[in-house]
Write a protein that holds these residues in place. Structure first.
Motif, mmCIF file in Angstrom:
data_model
loop_
_atom_site.group_PDB
_atom_site.id
_atom_site.type_symbol
_atom_site.label_atom_id
_atom_site.label_comp_id
_atom_site.label_asym_id
_atom_site.label_seq_id
_atom_site.Cartn_x
_atom_site.Cartn_y
_atom_site.Cartn_z
ATOM 1 N N ALA A 8 0.805 -1.223 0.000
ATOM 2 C CA ALA A 8 0.000 0.000 0.000
ATOM 3 C C ALA A 8 0.836 1.271 0.000
ATOM 4 N N VAL A 53 -2.658 -6.133 0.889
ATOM 5 C CA VAL A 53 -3.243 -4.825 1.177
ATOM 6 C C VAL A 53 -2.561 -3.784 0.303
ATOM 7 N N ASN A 55 -3.446 0.314 -1.879
ATOM 8 C CA ASN A 55 -4.182 1.575 -1.728
ATOM 9 C C ASN A 55 -5.171 1.763 -2.882
ATOM 10 N N HIS A 74 -7.129 -6.201 -0.557
ATOM 11 C CA HIS A 74 -7.797 -5.219 0.302
ATOM 12 C C HIS A 74 -7.348 -3.816 -0.090
ATOM 13 N N ASP A 75 -8.297 -2.922 -0.290
ATOM 14 C CA ASP A 75 -8.039 -1.510 -0.580
ATOM 15 C C ASP A 75 -8.142 -0.737 0.732
ATOM 16 N N ASP A 76 -7.024 -0.128 1.163
ATOM 17 C CA ASP A 76 -7.043 0.553 2.461
ATOM 18 C C ASP A 76 -7.687 1.941 2.409
ATOM 19 N N THR A 78 -6.725 4.743 0.987
ATOM 20 C CA THR A 78 -5.892 5.938 0.886
ATOM 21 C C THR A 78 -5.600 6.245 -0.578
ATOM 22 N N LEU A 85 -1.815 4.928 5.503
ATOM 23 C CA LEU A 85 -1.974 4.367 6.849
ATOM 24 C C LEU A 85 -0.642 3.973 7.459
ATOM 25 N N ASP A 90 -1.546 -0.593 8.037
ATOM 26 C CA ASP A 90 -2.118 -1.518 7.056
ATOM 27 C C ASP A 90 -2.202 -2.939 7.593
ATOM 28 N N PHE A 93 -5.268 -2.851 9.521
ATOM 29 C CA PHE A 93 -6.396 -2.740 8.602
ATOM 30 C C PHE A 93 -6.820 -4.114 8.096
ATOM 31 N N VAL A 94 -5.845 -4.944 7.703
ATOM 32 C CA VAL A 94 -6.162 -6.282 7.191
ATOM 33 C C VAL A 94 -6.703 -7.175 8.311
#
Length: 254
Positions: A8, A53, A55, A74-76, A78, A85, A90, A93-94
């Motif tokens: 990301a 993960v 962006n 996964h799109d965080d 940002t 992040l 990140d 986040f995951v």
């Protein structure tokens, strides 16, 4: 065990190339960097899920790459280096997005390595309730000033972890390949809630080793941290040579 690949970041040192390419999808030796990482992860029998993960700017490219593969992207959320992040953010986040409650194998998506991930996991399992970090001896105090450096005791337990030290305690450089015991995974949130930097996962490991056992697995095979244009060109030419392709004086993704 779940694998988390960190992809990301915004790779500002590789601009303008990374204005249109995700660094982790850049071909090196004829194959995207992340292909090689995912192939290595697939050799670990313990891993039953792979999470990537990224962006919002790179998410569509990753989803296109992931089509037909057994990975979750996964799109965080940002969109720039200013609202990122951070690698530790990140990771959390995951964990939250996927509801992960397991041991984590965390690898930065710009790491090219030739060591055996199964051997690394076996080392970690022998240490019982502990986490682990892969380390390589860079054999130079001068070089050591550019990395996160660890000191290990006789049992390979991390006793010190310093980011880019002026006076390195050793020449053992920690690379962004970590195994976090499932009991340590909730401490990622505790670290972030304490207000510490969400950038550079080594900072979390430095914090963690002061509270829980973390061991360093030393390897001596080739490793590239693709951070700038010269490192990218060097890695590309080495892997091109292995694939029987001619070297290039300047890197292009074509």
């Amino acid at each position: 065990m779940k694998a988390v690949i960190l992809a990301a970041g915004y790779a500002t040192r590789l601009r303008p190339l990374t204005d249109t390419w995700a660094k982790e999808l850049l071909p090196v030796g004829g194959r995207p960097i992340i292909d090689r990482i995912v192939d290595a992860v697939a050799t670990v029998e313990d891993v039953d899920e792979v999470h990537i993960v990224t962006n919002s700017r790179k998410a569509s490219a990753f989803r296109e790459w992931a089509a037909g593969r057994n990975v979750t992207v996964h799109d965080d959320g940002t969109t720039s280096n200013d609202d990122r992040l951070g690698a530790i953010g990140d990771m959390q986040f995951v964990v939250d997005a996927a509801g992960l409650d397991d041991h984590l194998l965390v690898i930065a998506g710009d790491n090219l390595f030739e060591f055996s991930l199964p051997a690394y996991v076996r080392f970690w399992r022998d240490k019982d309730h502990a986490s682990a970090v892969a380390v390589r001896d860079v054999e130079s105090r001068e070089l050591a000033r550019h990395y996160g450096i660890v000191a290990l005791d006789d049992d390979s337990r991390v006793t010190e972890f310093v980011e880019k030290p002026i006076d390195p305690p050793s020449t053992l450089a920690a690379i962004a390949a970590y195994i976090f015991h499932r009991e340590h995974v909730p401490l990622i949130a505790a670290y972030l809630e304490s207000g510490k930097s969400a950038d550079q996962p080594g900072r979390f490991v430095a914090w963690l080793q002061q509270r829980e056992p973390v061991y360093g697995w030393v390897f001596d095979s080739t490793w590239y941290d693709i951070g700038d244009h010269e490192q990218l060109r060097e890695a590309d030419n080495r892997l091109r040579a292995e694939a029987g392709l001619p070297p290039r004086s300047e890197y292009t993704p074509d």
